[in-house]
Design a protein around this motif. Structure first.
Motif, PDB file in Angstrom:
ATOM      1  N   PRO A  30       9.772   0.562  -0.097  1.00  0.00           N
ATOM      2  CA  PRO A  30       8.780  -0.352   0.500  1.00  0.00           C
ATOM      3  C   PRO A  30       7.572   0.353   1.102  1.00  0.00           C
ATOM      4  CG  PRO A  30      10.994  -1.096   1.022  1.00  0.00           C
ATOM      5  CD  PRO A  30      11.150   0.219   0.330  1.00  0.00           C
ATOM      6  N   ILE A  31       7.802   1.466   1.823  1.00  0.00           N
ATOM      7  CA  ILE A  31       6.675   2.167   2.438  1.00  0.00           C
ATOM      8  C   ILE A  31       5.763   2.747   1.365  1.00  0.00           C
ATOM      9  CG2 ILE A  31       7.903   4.372   2.666  1.00  0.00           C
ATOM     10  CD1 ILE A  31       5.482   2.969   5.268  1.00  0.00           C
ATOM     11  N   GLN A  32       6.329   3.193   0.243  1.00  0.00           N
ATOM     12  CA  GLN A  32       5.527   3.738  -0.847  1.00  0.00           C
ATOM     13  C   GLN A  32       4.765   2.632  -1.572  1.00  0.00           C
ATOM     14  OE1 GLN A  32       8.573   5.650  -3.118  1.00  0.00           O
ATOM     15  NE2 GLN A  32       8.904   7.286  -1.611  1.00  0.00           N
ATOM     16  N   ALA A  33       5.432   1.516  -1.828  1.00  0.00           N
ATOM     17  CA  ALA A  33       4.803   0.413  -2.560  1.00  0.00           C
ATOM     18  C   ALA A  33       3.602  -0.144  -1.814  1.00  0.00           C
ATOM     19  CB  ALA A  33       5.827  -0.691  -2.811  1.00  0.00           C
ATOM     20  N   GLN A  34       3.629  -0.105  -0.480  1.00  0.00           N
ATOM     21  CA  GLN A  34       2.513  -0.641   0.298  1.00  0.00           C
ATOM     22  C   GLN A  34       1.441   0.404   0.574  1.00  0.00           C
ATOM     23  OE1 GLN A  34       3.330  -3.234   3.635  1.00  0.00           O
ATOM     24  NE2 GLN A  34       5.472  -3.438   3.025  1.00  0.00           N
ATOM     25  N   SER A  35       1.839   1.626   0.869  1.00  0.00           N
ATOM     26  CA  SER A  35       0.881   2.645   1.300  1.00  0.00           C
ATOM     27  C   SER A  35       0.063   3.216   0.149  1.00  0.00           C
ATOM     28  CB  SER A  35       1.620   3.782   2.023  1.00  0.00           C
ATOM     29  OG  SER A  35       2.277   3.319   3.169  1.00  0.00           O
ATOM     30  N   ILE A  36       0.706   3.474  -0.993  1.00  0.00           N
ATOM     31  CA  ILE A  36       0.008   4.164  -2.088  1.00  0.00           C
ATOM     32  C   ILE A  36      -1.246   3.406  -2.547  1.00  0.00           C
ATOM     33  CG2 ILE A  36       0.224   4.896  -4.497  1.00  0.00           C
ATOM     34  CD1 ILE A  36       3.103   5.748  -3.868  1.00  0.00           C
ATOM     35  N   PRO A  37      -1.187   2.105  -2.840  1.00  0.00           N
ATOM     36  CA  PRO A  37      -2.418   1.410  -3.258  1.00  0.00           C
ATOM     37  C   PRO A  37      -3.497   1.432  -2.183  1.00  0.00           C
ATOM     38  CG  PRO A  37      -0.481   0.117  -3.834  1.00  0.00           C
ATOM     39  CD  PRO A  37      -0.008   1.214  -2.945  1.00  0.00           C
ATOM     40  N   PHE A  38      -3.118   1.248  -0.912  1.00  0.00           N
ATOM     41  CA  PHE A  38      -4.106   1.268   0.169  1.00  0.00           C
ATOM     42  C   PHE A  38      -4.813   2.613   0.244  1.00  0.00           C
ATOM     43  CE2 PHE A  38      -1.645  -2.199   2.603  1.00  0.00           C
ATOM     44  CZ  PHE A  38      -2.491  -3.189   2.118  1.00  0.00           C
ATOM     45  N   MET A  39      -4.056   3.710   0.153  1.00  0.00           N
ATOM     46  CA  MET A  39      -4.655   5.034   0.257  1.00  0.00           C
ATOM     47  C   MET A  39      -5.498   5.353  -0.975  1.00  0.00           C
ATOM     48  SD  MET A  39      -1.892   7.500   2.201  1.00  0.00           S
ATOM     49  CE  MET A  39      -3.119   8.824   2.266  1.00  0.00           C
ATOM     50  N   LEU A  40      -5.067   4.909  -2.159  1.00  0.00           N
ATOM     51  CA  LEU A  40      -5.871   5.130  -3.363  1.00  0.00           C
ATOM     52  C   LEU A  40      -7.221   4.422  -3.267  1.00  0.00           C
ATOM     53  CD1 LEU A  40      -3.183   4.827  -6.202  1.00  0.00           C
ATOM     54  CD2 LEU A  40      -4.338   6.904  -5.411  1.00  0.00           C
ATOM     55  N   GLU A  41      -7.275   3.339  -2.501  1.00  0.00           N
ATOM     56  CA  GLU A  41      -8.534   2.611  -2.291  1.00  0.00           C
ATOM     57  C   GLU A  41      -9.394   3.255  -1.215  1.00  0.00           C
ATOM     58  OE1 GLU A  41      -7.239  -1.284  -1.304  1.00  0.00           O
ATOM     59  OE2 GLU A  41      -6.537  -1.765  -3.338  1.00  0.00           O
ATOM     60  N   GLY A  42      -8.864   4.284  -0.551  1.00  0.00           N
ATOM     61  CA  GLY A  42      -9.639   4.991   0.467  1.00  0.00           C
ATOM     62  C   GLY A  42      -9.432   4.515   1.879  1.00  0.00           C
ATOM     63  N   ASN A  43      -8.455   3.630   2.122  1.00  0.00           N
ATOM     64  CA  ASN A  43      -8.202   3.116   3.462  1.00  0.00           C
ATOM     65  C   ASN A  43      -7.448   4.123   4.324  1.00  0.00           C
ATOM     66  OD1 ASN A  43      -9.064   0.159   3.225  1.00  0.00           O
ATOM     67  ND2 ASN A  43      -7.670   0.369   1.487  1.00  0.00           N
ATOM     68  N   ASP A  44      -7.709   4.063   5.621  1.00  0.00           N
ATOM     69  CA  ASP A  44      -6.846   4.762   6.571  1.00  0.00           C
ATOM     70  C   ASP A  44      -5.544   3.983   6.691  1.00  0.00           C
ATOM     71  OD1 ASP A  44      -8.888   6.503   6.895  1.00  0.00           O
ATOM     72  OD2 ASP A  44      -9.234   6.119   9.030  1.00  0.00           O
ATOM     73  N   ILE A  45      -4.463   4.702   7.002  1.00  0.00           N
ATOM     74  CA  ILE A  45      -3.135   4.086   7.047  1.00  0.00           C
ATOM     75  C   ILE A  45      -2.471   4.360   8.391  1.00  0.00           C
ATOM     76  CG2 ILE A  45      -0.781   4.181   6.111  1.00  0.00           C
ATOM     77  CD1 ILE A  45      -2.585   2.709   4.299  1.00  0.00           C
ATOM     78  N   LEU A  46      -1.912   3.318   8.985  1.00  0.00           N
ATOM     79  CA  LEU A  46      -1.039   3.446  10.150  1.00  0.00           C
ATOM     80  C   LEU A  46       0.342   2.994   9.698  1.00  0.00           C
ATOM     81  CD1 LEU A  46      -0.666   4.040  13.164  1.00  0.00           C
ATOM     82  CD2 LEU A  46      -1.303   1.668  13.642  1.00  0.00           C
ATOM     83  N   GLY A  47       1.201   3.955   9.371  1.00  0.00           N
ATOM     84  CA  GLY A  47       2.503   3.648   8.794  1.00  0.00           C
ATOM     85  C   GLY A  47       3.610   3.726   9.823  1.00  0.00           C
ATOM     86  N   GLU A  48       4.412   2.688   9.911  1.00  0.00           N
ATOM     87  CA  GLU A  48       5.519   2.634  10.869  1.00  0.00           C
ATOM     88  C   GLU A  48       6.807   2.399  10.098  1.00  0.00           C
ATOM     89  OE1 GLU A  48       6.643   0.338  15.058  1.00  0.00           O
ATOM     90  OE2 GLU A  48       4.793  -0.116  13.973  1.00  0.00           O
TER      91      GLU A  48
END
Length: 634
Positions: A30-48
């Motif tokens: 789940p953390i990979q499925a959500q974070s990877i697309p956001f980061m590929l788009e250039g967004n900063d990530i706050l992952g919990e």
């Protein structure tokens, strides 16, 4: 975003996708499925997300996708709290980037010489994984430039906070280019971490992965109430009977890691210690031995085991309970990782059982009480194991010569084959009897259903000196006698509010307007924040470290008529007779005395309180804890 997709749908470059596929991964967590697309788009990530959920790939894969291997400049920076975690992250990133020609990964951490690290940086490493202290050294030296950093990741941010790296992290982040993409990952989100996120992250996407009950069910949590047997014997019994591939045993002090590892090795177990006193080379070698199967039991302290990911670890055993619930989560997270199953066991003394509620709340799980294998069950286990070993020996060994020897013995000694076999079996099982002595029955206090503490104190003596490993800091609390405060108030408030074992509270000295108390030197910063907010008698403690020293209480000196001294175990026995009036008899702790018929002798308290006949002369709170209520640093 659902994690029902596969990696091919996330938009990763072919080089990374093929590497992930070759590693056997098909579906992202789940953390990979959500974070990877956001980061590929250039967004900063706050992952919990909790440990063991796949955070390294969640930030590593998209960050690697943006690196240009043709540029010999550092483009990706990962900050990790410990050397072990830094090495683990660097290894994972190298595996992900195996198909990216020309990409270099450098790991920077203390405990190793600078020269190899400087050479790697000079050659041009696009990816740098570092611990805060060594990274700051390289920045100050000018050996690492941050001008080209495109992505910076804070991994296990809450642990960096607990280890006191908050100011270092802020200093490092201040040196990054304004346009750097930021990713902050943490198992928990205390206020200090949120403030860093607010300051350094730009409109971050908050990716929060709730505790997965299916994942939690992969780790079975159990607890044994310390009774009847001491903890060392209990550990021996579990190490012999549990069906484990590898086990990590958490203890509180560095000295305990060495003592327990040596003890288990003398019994034939493949055990090793892992602690902060070991050099980095020794620690890396020990972890490598665990990976290879040459070590099956690792005795470790909290800090050095942070981030340790060894697939072989099927069991985690909390020989000593951790200082807080979050540390417990990190500990048991060493097993049951990436969908694997595992078992976490803890040893809890009767007074520690209340802490299980905090652990259950933190893990959203249930801790089941368990019994140790009985002596009879242990004997059956040994018999069955020996039977299998002998059968395998018969099946795989040419025993003709041995059979001839037996035939000769039967003829010469006029013995039967059964008698010889029984004699050989008797010799074989001397160190580990096939019929162990029955377990001692738990002792109970009179008219109460609680376990007597004597066995626990005996177990502590068995583990070696108590004072040798203790490192306390002295704290000033803004409550004192004039506020109606008593020592029991201090102990109760600190133990309950911080979920801290009262045995980890050192000396306490009540003054009129304040109190001095000794607490473990390496308490996490978050725990210290909680300490400040505790109220006693409707007054906040406002706890602060102080250089004030708690002076030892003076001892009485006696003469023939009133103060003959009988020394404690360590000081020998000497002094006057009880009938002379004031004979002083010291106990183990130097705090017990007895007077005779005609003088001023007294029976002292365990904590050096005033004489029985003159208690009013010393305040009730002016006592010192027993010597075995102390804490060794990790």
């Amino acid at each position: 975003m659902s994690n029902s997709c596969d990696f091919s749908s996330l938009g990763l470059p072919e080089a990374l996708l093929s590497a992930v596929t070759s590693m056997g991964f098909t579906s992202p967590t789940p953390i990979q499925a959500q974070s990877i697309p956001f980061m590929l788009e250039g967004n900063d990530i706050l992952g919990e997300a909790q440990t063991g959920t796949g955070k390294t790939a969640a930030f590593g894969l998209p960050a690697l996708a943006g690196i240009d291997p043709r540029q010999r400049a550092s483009q990706m920076l990962v900050l990790a709290p410990t050397r072990e975690l830094a090495i683990q992250v660097a290894t994972a990133l190298e595996e992900f980037a195996v198909n990216i020609k020309g990409l270099r990964v450098t790991t920077l951490y203390g405990g190793q010489p600078y020269a190899p690290q400087l050479r790697d940086l000079e050659r041009g490493s696009q990816v740098v994984v570092a611990t805060p202290g060594r990274l700051m050294d390289h920045i100050r030296r000018g050996s690492l430039k941050l001008d080209s950093i495109q992505c910076c990741v804070l991994d296990e941010a809450d642990e960096m906070l607990n280890m006191g790296f908050l100011e270092d992290i802020e200093w490092i982040l201040e040196h990054l280019p304004e346009q750097t993409q930021m990713a902050l990952f943490s198992a928990t989100m205390p206020n200090q971490i949120r403030r860093i996120a607010e300051r350094f992250l730009k409109d971050p996407k908050h990716v929060k992965i709730a505790a997965d009950k299916a994942q939690k069910s992969n780790i079975v949590q159990k607890a044994w109430k310390v009774s009847g047997l001491n903890k060392t014997t209990a550990l021996e019994r579990l190490a012999e009977t549990l069906d484990y591939d590898a086990m990590i045993v958490f203890v509180r002090t560095r000295n305990d890691t060495m003592e327990l590892a040596n003890h288990l090795n003398t019994l034939g177990f493949k055990a090793a210690a892992l602690n902060g006193d070991m050099s980095q080379q020794q620690r890396e070698h020990t972890v490598a031995q665990l990976h290879k199967g040459k070590i099956s039991i690792l005795i470790a302290t909290d800090v050095v085991a942070r981030g340790l990911d060894v697939p072989r670890i099927t069991h985690v055993l909390n020989y000593d309970l951790p200082m807080d619930s979050e540390s417990y989560v990190h500990r048991i997270g060493r097993t049951g990782r990436a969908g694997r199953s595992g078992t976490a066991i803890l040893f809890a003394r009767p007074r520690e059982l209340r802490q299980l509620r905090f652990y259950e709340r933190q893990t959203a799980g249930t801790i089941e009480m368990m019994d140790l294998p009985s002596a009879e069950e242990l004997g059956k286990h040994r018999t069955a194991k020996l039977s299998v070993e002998l059968a395998e020996c018969v099946a795989g060994t040419n025993l003709e010569e041995m059979q001839k020897v037996i035939s000769t013995m039967v003829e010469e000694q006029e013995l039967t084959v059964e008698q010889l076999a029984a004699a050989l079996l008797f010799q074989r099982q001397r160190n580990k009897p096939l019929a162990p002595q029955a377990d001692p029955a738990p002792r109970f206090e009179r008219d109460r259903g609680e376990r007597n503490d004597r066995g626990e104190r005996g177990e502590r003596r068995e583990r070696g000196p108590r004072r040798a490993n203790v490192e306390f800091d002295t704290f000033r609390l803004e409550v004192g006698r004039e506020h109606g405060t008593q020592v029991k108030d201090i102990v109760g408030a600190i133990a309950n509010e911080l979920s801290l074992d009262s045995g980890l509270i050192g000396q306490i000295r009540l003054q009129d307007a304040h109190t001095l108390v000794q607490l473990p030197k390496d308490m996490p910063n978050e725990t210290l924040v909680k300490l400040k907010k505790i109220n006693i008698r409707n007054r906040p403690l406002e706890a602060e470290r102080t250089s004030e020293v708690i002076p030892p209480r003076p001892r009485r000196e006696g003469g023939r008529d009133g103060g003959g001294f009988r020394g404690n175990r360590e000081g020998g026995r000497e002094g006057g007779q009880r009938r002379d009036g004031g004979g002083y008899r010291g106990n183990r702790e130097g705090g017990r005395s007895e007077g005779g018929r005609g003088g001023e002798g007294h029976r002292g308290q365990r904590r050096d309180s005033a004489p029985r006949g003159d208690r009013s002369s010393a305040p009730r709170g002016d006592r010192r804890p027993r010597r075995d209520e102390n804490f060794g640093n990790q």
